[in-house]
Motif scaffolding. Structure first.
Motif, PDB file in Angstrom:
ATOM      1  N   LYS A  13       0.391   2.700 -11.470  1.00  0.00           N
ATOM      2  CA  LYS A  13      -0.429   2.302 -12.613  1.00  0.00           C
ATOM      3  C   LYS A  13      -1.592   1.402 -12.219  1.00  0.00           C
ATOM      4  CE  LYS A  13       2.777   0.604 -15.270  1.00  0.00           C
ATOM      5  NZ  LYS A  13       3.400  -0.037 -16.435  1.00  0.00           N
ATOM      6  N   SER A  14      -1.552   0.843 -11.003  1.00  0.00           N
ATOM      7  CA  SER A  14      -2.584  -0.118 -10.603  1.00  0.00           C
ATOM      8  C   SER A  14      -3.957   0.519 -10.445  1.00  0.00           C
ATOM      9  CB  SER A  14      -2.173  -0.816  -9.300  1.00  0.00           C
ATOM     10  OG  SER A  14      -1.989   0.136  -8.268  1.00  0.00           O
ATOM     11  N   GLY A  15      -4.005   1.831 -10.218  1.00  0.00           N
ATOM     12  CA  GLY A  15      -5.283   2.531 -10.190  1.00  0.00           C
ATOM     13  C   GLY A  15      -6.007   2.447  -8.861  1.00  0.00           C
ATOM     14  N   LYS A  16      -7.268   2.905  -8.878  1.00  0.00           N
ATOM     15  CA  LYS A  16      -8.051   3.013  -7.650  1.00  0.00           C
ATOM     16  C   LYS A  16      -8.459   1.649  -7.094  1.00  0.00           C
ATOM     17  CE  LYS A  16     -10.009   7.549  -8.780  1.00  0.00           C
ATOM     18  NZ  LYS A  16     -11.247   8.317  -9.032  1.00  0.00           N
ATOM     19  N   LYS A  17      -8.684   0.672  -7.973  1.00  0.00           N
ATOM     20  CA  LYS A  17      -9.173  -0.626  -7.500  1.00  0.00           C
ATOM     21  C   LYS A  17      -8.198  -1.267  -6.525  1.00  0.00           C
ATOM     22  CE  LYS A  17     -12.229  -2.001 -11.302  1.00  0.00           C
ATOM     23  NZ  LYS A  17     -12.495  -3.040 -12.314  1.00  0.00           N
ATOM     24  N   ALA A  18      -6.918  -1.290  -6.900  1.00  0.00           N
ATOM     25  CA  ALA A  18      -5.917  -1.885  -6.017  1.00  0.00           C
ATOM     26  C   ALA A  18      -5.830  -1.125  -4.701  1.00  0.00           C
ATOM     27  CB  ALA A  18      -4.552  -1.911  -6.711  1.00  0.00           C
ATOM     28  N   PHE A  19      -5.955   0.214  -4.777  1.00  0.00           N
ATOM     29  CA  PHE A  19      -5.897   1.029  -3.560  1.00  0.00           C
ATOM     30  C   PHE A  19      -7.090   0.722  -2.648  1.00  0.00           C
ATOM     31  CE2 PHE A  19      -6.666   4.979  -1.181  1.00  0.00           C
ATOM     32  CZ  PHE A  19      -5.425   5.142  -0.585  1.00  0.00           C
ATOM     33  N   ILE A  20      -8.279   0.586  -3.235  1.00  0.00           N
ATOM     34  CA  ILE A  20      -9.476   0.281  -2.439  1.00  0.00           C
ATOM     35  C   ILE A  20      -9.345  -1.093  -1.782  1.00  0.00           C
ATOM     36  CG2 ILE A  20     -11.955  -0.185  -2.584  1.00  0.00           C
ATOM     37  CD1 ILE A  20     -12.062   1.927  -4.832  1.00  0.00           C
ATOM     38  N   ILE A  21      -8.852  -2.074  -2.556  1.00  0.00           N
ATOM     39  CA  ILE A  21      -8.666  -3.420  -2.001  1.00  0.00           C
ATOM     40  C   ILE A  21      -7.679  -3.389  -0.845  1.00  0.00           C
ATOM     41  CG2 ILE A  21      -7.773  -5.719  -2.510  1.00  0.00           C
ATOM     42  CD1 ILE A  21      -8.802  -5.306  -5.388  1.00  0.00           C
ATOM     43  N   ALA A  22      -6.568  -2.670  -1.038  1.00  0.00           N
ATOM     44  CA  ALA A  22      -5.543  -2.610   0.004  1.00  0.00           C
ATOM     45  C   ALA A  22      -6.078  -1.958   1.276  1.00  0.00           C
ATOM     46  CB  ALA A  22      -4.326  -1.845  -0.519  1.00  0.00           C
ATOM     47  N   ILE A  23      -6.798  -0.843   1.126  1.00  0.00           N
ATOM     48  CA  ILE A  23      -7.320  -0.140   2.304  1.00  0.00           C
ATOM     49  C   ILE A  23      -8.372  -0.984   3.021  1.00  0.00           C
ATOM     50  CG2 ILE A  23      -8.584   1.898   3.072  1.00  0.00           C
ATOM     51  CD1 ILE A  23      -5.641   2.365   2.280  1.00  0.00           C
ATOM     52  N   ALA A  24      -9.248  -1.647   2.225  1.00  0.00           N
ATOM     53  CA  ALA A  24     -10.261  -2.510   2.849  1.00  0.00           C
ATOM     54  C   ALA A  24      -9.612  -3.674   3.571  1.00  0.00           C
ATOM     55  CB  ALA A  24     -11.232  -3.019   1.777  1.00  0.00           C
ATOM     56  N   GLY A  25      -8.532  -4.219   2.959  1.00  0.00           N
ATOM     57  CA  GLY A  25      -7.839  -5.341   3.593  1.00  0.00           C
ATOM     58  C   GLY A  25      -7.072  -4.952   4.832  1.00  0.00           C
ATOM     59  N   ILE A  26      -6.695  -3.688   4.941  1.00  0.00           N
ATOM     60  CA  ILE A  26      -5.979  -3.218   6.135  1.00  0.00           C
ATOM     61  C   ILE A  26      -6.954  -2.725   7.202  1.00  0.00           C
ATOM     62  CG2 ILE A  26      -4.449  -1.405   7.013  1.00  0.00           C
ATOM     63  CD1 ILE A  26      -2.869  -1.594   4.455  1.00  0.00           C
ATOM     64  N   GLY A  27      -7.973  -1.983   6.789  1.00  0.00           N
ATOM     65  CA  GLY A  27      -8.851  -1.294   7.745  1.00  0.00           C
ATOM     66  C   GLY A  27      -9.572  -2.223   8.690  1.00  0.00           C
ATOM     67  N   LEU A  28     -10.223  -3.279   8.177  1.00  0.00           N
ATOM     68  CA  LEU A  28     -11.017  -4.162   9.032  1.00  0.00           C
ATOM     69  C   LEU A  28     -10.164  -4.927  10.042  1.00  0.00           C
ATOM     70  CD1 LEU A  28     -13.977  -4.847   9.473  1.00  0.00           C
ATOM     71  CD2 LEU A  28     -13.730  -6.749   7.852  1.00  0.00           C
ATOM     72  N   PRO A  29      -9.076  -5.611   9.616  1.00  0.00           N
ATOM     73  CA  PRO A  29      -8.262  -6.312  10.630  1.00  0.00           C
ATOM     74  C   PRO A  29      -7.537  -5.370  11.581  1.00  0.00           C
ATOM     75  CG  PRO A  29      -7.244  -6.463   8.465  1.00  0.00           C
ATOM     76  CD  PRO A  29      -8.596  -5.881   8.254  1.00  0.00           C
ATOM     77  N   PHE A  30      -7.176  -4.152  11.101  1.00  0.00           N
ATOM     78  CA  PHE A  30      -6.521  -3.203  12.003  1.00  0.00           C
ATOM     79  C   PHE A  30      -7.499  -2.749  13.084  1.00  0.00           C
ATOM     80  CE2 PHE A  30      -4.560   0.690  13.475  1.00  0.00           C
ATOM     81  CZ  PHE A  30      -3.207   0.389  13.436  1.00  0.00           C
ATOM     82  N   SER A  31      -8.764  -2.553  12.693  1.00  0.00           N
ATOM     83  CA  SER A  31      -9.778  -2.204  13.698  1.00  0.00           C
ATOM     84  C   SER A  31      -9.935  -3.327  14.712  1.00  0.00           C
ATOM     85  CB  SER A  31     -11.118  -1.932  13.004  1.00  0.00           C
ATOM     86  OG  SER A  31     -10.990  -0.884  12.064  1.00  0.00           O
ATOM     87  N   GLY A  32      -9.926  -4.569  14.207  1.00  0.00           N
ATOM     88  CA  GLY A  32      -9.966  -5.698  15.138  1.00  0.00           C
ATOM     89  C   GLY A  32      -8.738  -5.748  16.022  1.00  0.00           C
ATOM     90  N   GLY A  33      -7.573  -5.348  15.458  1.00  0.00           N
ATOM     91  CA  GLY A  33      -6.343  -5.320  16.246  1.00  0.00           C
ATOM     92  C   GLY A  33      -6.410  -4.326  17.386  1.00  0.00           C
ATOM     93  N   ILE A  34      -7.120  -3.208  17.170  1.00  0.00           N
ATOM     94  CA  ILE A  34      -7.286  -2.229  18.255  1.00  0.00           C
ATOM     95  C   ILE A  34      -8.052  -2.851  19.413  1.00  0.00           C
ATOM     96  CG2 ILE A  34      -8.361  -0.024  18.858  1.00  0.00           C
ATOM     97  CD1 ILE A  34      -7.855   0.892  15.975  1.00  0.00           C
ATOM     98  N   ALA A  35      -9.139  -3.581  19.076  1.00  0.00           N
ATOM     99  CA  ALA A  35      -9.928  -4.231  20.128  1.00  0.00           C
ATOM    100  C   ALA A  35      -9.110  -5.292  20.848  1.00  0.00           C
ATOM    101  CB  ALA A  35     -11.182  -4.856  19.506  1.00  0.00           C
ATOM    102  N   VAL A  36      -8.329  -6.090  20.077  1.00  0.00           N
ATOM    103  CA  VAL A  36      -7.491  -7.131  20.692  1.00  0.00           C
ATOM    104  C   VAL A  36      -6.428  -6.499  21.577  1.00  0.00           C
ATOM    105  CG1 VAL A  36      -5.831  -8.958  20.198  1.00  0.00           C
ATOM    106  CG2 VAL A  36      -7.919  -8.793  18.850  1.00  0.00           C
ATOM    107  N   ALA A  37      -5.876  -5.353  21.152  1.00  0.00           N
ATOM    108  CA  ALA A  37      -4.853  -4.679  21.960  1.00  0.00           C
ATOM    109  C   ALA A  37      -5.416  -4.266  23.315  1.00  0.00           C
ATOM    110  CB  ALA A  37      -4.322  -3.450  21.203  1.00  0.00           C
ATOM    111  N   TYR A  38      -6.653  -3.764  23.349  1.00  0.00           N
ATOM    112  CA  TYR A  38      -7.273  -3.403  24.624  1.00  0.00           C
ATOM    113  C   TYR A  38      -7.494  -4.635  25.497  1.00  0.00           C
ATOM    114  CZ  TYR A  38      -8.149   1.538  23.680  1.00  0.00           C
ATOM    115  OH  TYR A  38      -7.997   2.893  23.469  1.00  0.00           O
ATOM    116  N   ILE A  39      -7.922  -5.736  24.861  1.00  0.00           N
ATOM    117  CA  ILE A  39      -8.165  -6.966  25.635  1.00  0.00           C
ATOM    118  C   ILE A  39      -6.869  -7.497  26.223  1.00  0.00           C
ATOM    119  CG2 ILE A  39      -8.917  -9.367  25.454  1.00  0.00           C
ATOM    120  CD1 ILE A  39     -10.878  -8.447  23.268  1.00  0.00           C
TER     121      ILE A  39
END
Length: 697
Positions: A13-39
Motif C-alpha cells: 500500500k505504500s506505493g511508488k514513493k516508498a519504493f523510490i526512496i528505498a531504491i535510492a537509499g540502497i543504490g548509492l551506498p551499495f555503489s560506494g560499497g563496491i568501490a570500498v570492496a575493491y580497495i
C-alpha cells in the motif's frame, strides 16, 4: 520475529514513493560499497572471492535496520508523525531487499567452482519463495482465521507454526541458502491481521530476546577482535567505511526527499533515520565471517562502523526534526459553565476492568447532548518496553489511527477497542480510537497532548484499583497510579480519577432500567463545583438519581482541626459556591419523604466536624452506586489521626479516604479536579518547587 514485524500489505500500500526512496537509499551506498570492496580486497589482502565480498560489503553499508528503526521512532514518539508515513514503508522495503541480497550473497559464495551452481541455487531459492507465498501463506491464513481471540489459541497452533519455521529454515539450508532466510520468509507470510501474529510474538519473544539474542550479541562481540585495528591504516579504512555508508545513504535519501517537497531539515532527518544500523547488519556480518569472506580486521571494522552509525541516529533526528502541531481553538477546558452540546470526553483505560464503569459515565452524560452528540475519545494506554510485541502494538495502533476510524472490522483491534466500538454502535455516538504506547514516566505527556488535540472537557483516568465481589482489593497495575497523578498536575482540562469498586459498572445503563443513586459530596471550592457540574449532567439520564450532599462545618470543632487548602480568599470561593448551589437548592429534601419521590435531583445539608468520618458513615449506610467528590476544597474539617493521612493525599483528603476505605463500601468514587482550580495550581507549584511537599492537593 523480524519477518513477523513486517507487514506485506502495508508495504504494497505504500506505493511508488516508498519504493523510490528505498531504491535510492540502497543504490548509492551499495555503489560506494563496491568501490570500498575493491580497495579493501587489494589493500588489506582479503582472500575472499570478489563477487561475495561486494555483496557482503555492500549490504551492511546500504540497508536500514528495520527493527532498530522502529524502536528509535517509538522512543522519539515519531511513529504518528507525517514523516513516519514514508520512513516506515521505505525501511521495510530496505529490510526485504537486505534479506534478498543476503540470499544472493550466500548463493554465490558456495564452495563449488562452477558458475552454474549459484544460478541453480538462486532459481531454487526463487521457487521456494513463490511456493511459500502462494501455497504456505494460504495455509497459514486459514490457521490464523481460526484464531479470533487470544483465548482461542491452542498450543498445537504454536507447535505447527514453529515446526513450519524449522522446516522452512531446513529447506533453504538444503537449497544452499542460509537457514535464517527460510525463517524470515516464513515470518513474512504469516498474516498480520488479527491476534495470531501478536500472540506468536508474545509466545516466543521472551525466549528469543532474553536468551538467544544476548547470546548472539555476545558471540558477535567475541568474534570482534578490536586488537586487529592496530595501525593508522586500519583507522583510515574505518573512516572510509563510515563516510561511504553515511554519506551515500543520507545523500541518496535526502535528494529523493527534497524532490518530494520535504524541507531541508525533514529531508536530513529522513536520511539519518534511513541510515539506522543494528541487528540485521550484524546478522549479515556474522554470516560473512562464518563463510570466510571477512578476516578478523575487516569484520571488526564493519562491526564498529555499524555501532558508531547507530549512535548518531537518535541525537541527529532529535536535533533536526520536531513535528509541528496545528494550533486548535481550545476554550472549554472544564465542565462548569459548558454548554450541553459541547461535551468531549477523553476516557483512558489500560485494562478491561474499568471499561463498564467508564461506559456508564459516558452513557449517563449522553443525555445532555441534544443538538450535537457527545464525543468520546477512547484511549488505550500501553506501557512501551523493549519487547517486540510492544513495538508491534504501537505500530498497528498508529497505522489504525492514521488510516481509519474505530468503525472498521474487528480484525486488528484488541478487546478494549472492540468494547468501545460495540458501545458506540449501540449508543449511536461517535467513538474515536486513540492509543498511546509510551514509557510510564512520559505517558502523561501523551495523554495531555491528546486532550489538547481533541479539545476534551474532561479526562477520565482509572485508579488501577478494583474491588471484587467478596470485598477484597485487586491492584491492577500500581505503576499506572503515578501516571494518573501526573495527568492531574499537567492536564490542559479537568480530570476525573475513577476508583472502581464494581457497583457503578455492575449493570450497564444502556441495557437496563435499574436505577442508580449518585451522590455529590460538596464541601466547597472549585473542584467540588466541577464535581457538581458533572453530577448534574449525569442526572439527566432517566436511570440516574442525583443526591447533592452539602457538608456544613459546625462552629464547635471539638478535637477536630480546620484545614485551609486554598491560597485565594475564602470569601470569593464561598460566593461562587453559593451561586452554584442556588440552582439546586430548590430540590431540597422536604420533611415528608413521600412528597419528594419522582425527582432526579435531591439536595441535603449535613453538619459535620470530621469530614472523613461523616463521608465514610454516609458511604456505608446509603445505597449509592457512585460518589463524586472534588480533589481540593476551600476549607475542611478533619481529625488528625496520623501525619500519613495528609502526606499520602494523592486524591485529596476525602478522595483518599474513600479510595482506601474498607470492603464494606461498595460505591465507586470519581475524584474530580477542575482545570486551573486553586488546588491544581498549588499542586503544580508544590511538585515543581518541593517534590516532598507535605500536602499533595
Amino acid at each position: 520475529m523480524v519477518g513477523l514485524e513486517l507487514d506485506l500489505k502495508e508495504i504494497r500500500k505504500s506505493g511508488k514513493k516508498a519504493f523510490i526512496i528505498a531504491i535510492a537509499g540502497i543504490g548509492l551506498p551499495f555503489s560506494g560499497g563496491i568501490a570500498v570492496a575493491y580497495i579493501i580486497h587489494g589493500g588489506m589482502s582479503v582472500h575472499a572471492k570478489m563477487g561475495p565480498l561486494i555483496v557482503f560489503m555492500g549490504v551492511p553499508l546500504s540497508i536500514t535496520a528495520f527493527p532498530v528503526l522502529m524502536r528509535i521512532m517509538a522512543e522519539l514518539k515519531l511513529l504518528g508523525a507525517p514523516l513516519a508515513k514514508m520512513v516506515v514503508p521505505a525501511a521495510a522495503i530496505n529490510d526485504v531487499c537486505a534479506w534478498i541480497l543476503l540470499a544472493i550473497g550466500v548463493a554465490i559464495s558456495g564452495p563449488s567452482g562452477s558458475p552454474v551452481t549459484p544460478l541453480y541455487v538462486i532459481l531454487w531459492g526463487a521457487g521456494f519463495v513463490v511456493f511459500m507465498i502462494f501455497v504456505v501463506k494460504r495455509l497459514m491464513e486459514r490457521l490464523a482465521f481460526r484464531v479470533t481471540g487470544r483465548e482461542d489459541v491452542s498450543e498445537r497452533y504454536v507447535c505447527v507454526t514453529l515446526m513450519g519455521v524449522l522446516v522452512s529454515a531446513f529447506s533453504t539450508d538444503l537449497i544452499g541458502i542460509h537457514p535464517l532466510f527460510g525463517a524470515f520468509i516464513f515470518g513474512l507470510i504469516i498474516p498480520n491481521e488479527g491476534p495470531f501474529a501478536q500472540m506468536l510474538i508474545e509466545k516466543i519473544e521472551d525466549f528469543v530476546t532474553v536468551l538467544m539474542l544476548p547470546l548472539f550479541f555476545a558471540s558477535s562481540g567475541l568474534k570482534t577482535n578490536l586488537g586487529s585495528i592496530d595501525n593508522g591504516r586500519a583507522v583510515g579504512y574505518l573512516a572510509l567505511l563510515i563516510c561511504t555508508a553515511a554519506t551515500g545513504k543520507i545523500i541518496g535519501t535526502v535528494i529523493v526527499a527534497l524532490w518530494m517537497k520535504l524541507s531541508v531539515r525533514e529531508a536530513f532527518a529522513f536520511g539519518f533515520l534511513m541510515n539506522t544500523k543494528g541487528l540485521v547488519e550484524l546478522i549479515v556480518l556474522n554470516i560473512g565471517k562464518d563463510l570466510g569472506i571477512f578476516d578478523d580486521q575487516t569484520f571488526a571494522l564493519l562491526v564498529l562502523m555499524c555501532l558508531l552509525l547507530m549512535l548518531f541516529t537518535t541525537p541527529a533526528v532529535k536535533a533536526l526534526y520536531k513535528p509541528a502541531r496545528d494550533p486548535v481553538p481550545y476554550i472549554h477546558r472544564k465542565l462548569e459553565g459548558v454548554q450541553k452540546d459541547q461535551l468531549r470526553i477523553l476516557a483512558c483505560v489500560h485494562g478491561t476492568r474499568a471499561i463498564p464503569a467508564v461506559l456508564n459515565l459516558v452513557e449517563a452524560c449522553k443525555a445532555t447532548s441534544k443538538k450535537k452528540p457527545l464525543k468520546l475519545f477512547a484511549m488505550h494506554m500501553v506501557e512501551l518496553t523493549e519487547r517486540t510485541s510492544s513495538i508491534m502494538t504501537l505500530s498497528r495502533a498508529v497505522s489504525m489511527q492514521n488510516e481509519r476510524t474505530l468503525h472498521t472490522s474487528f480484525s486488528n483491534i484488541d478487546n478494549i477497542f472492540v468494547a468501545f466500538e460495540a458501545y458506540g454502535r449501540i449508543a449511536k455516538i461517535p467513538v474515536r480510537l486513540l492509543s498511546v504506547v509510551s514509557e510510564l514516566g512520559n505517558m502523561h505527556l501523551d495523554v495531555c497532548n491528546a486532550a489538547l488535540e481533541k479539545r476534551a472537557n474532561i479526562i477520565i483516568v482509572p485508579y488501577s484499583f478494583y474491588q471484587r465481589e467478596d470485598g477484597s482489593i485487586e491492584n491492577l497495575n500500581p505503576e499506572f497510579r503515578a501516571v494518573g497523578q501526573k495527568v492531574m498536575r499537567n492536564a490542559p482540562c479537568s480530570v476525573g480519577v475513577l476508583v472502581d469498586r464494581g457497583l457503578w459498572g455492575e449493570d450497564q445503563l444502556h441495557e437496563t432500567t435499574i436505577p442508580h443513586k449518585v451522590a455529590v459530596l460538596f464541601f466547597g471550592g472549585a473542584d467540588d463545583r466541577e464535581a457538581l457540574a458533572f453530577g448534574v449532567k449525569l442526572a439527566e439520564h432517566p436511570n440516574v438519581t442525583l443526591w447533592i450532599l452539602r457538608f456544613v462545618l459546625q462552629q464547635d470543632m471539638g478535637s477536630c482541626h480546620l484545614l485551609d487548602l486554598d491560597e485565594v480568599t475564602n470569601e470569593h470561593e464561598e460566593k461562587l459556591d453559593e451561586e452554584t448551589l442556588a440552582s439546586v437548592q430548590a430540590f431540597r429534601v422536604e420533611d415528608i419523604p413521600e412528597a419528594t419521590t419522582g425527582r432526579s435531583i435531591y439536595y441535603e445539608e449535613h453538619m459535620y466536624r470530621s469530614s472523613i468520618e461523616s463521608v465514610l458513615s454516609i458511604a456505608r449506610c446509603a445505597d449509592f452506586s457512585l460518589l463524586l467528590v472534588g480533589k481540593g476544597h476551600t476549607k475542611i474539617g478533619y481529625r488528625p489521626t496520623s501525619e500519613r493521612e495528609l502526606e499520602s493525599s494523592d486524591l485529596g483528603l476525602v478522595g483518599d479516604a474513600l479510595s482506601s476505605a474498607c470492603w464494606d463500601i461498595k460505591a465507586s468514587v470519581l475524584v474530580i479536579q477542575q482545570h486551573n482550580s486553586p488546588s491544581s495550581l498549588h499542586n503544580r507549584h508544590s511538585h515543581s518547587s518541593s517534590p516532598n511537599a507535605a500536602i499533595n492537593l
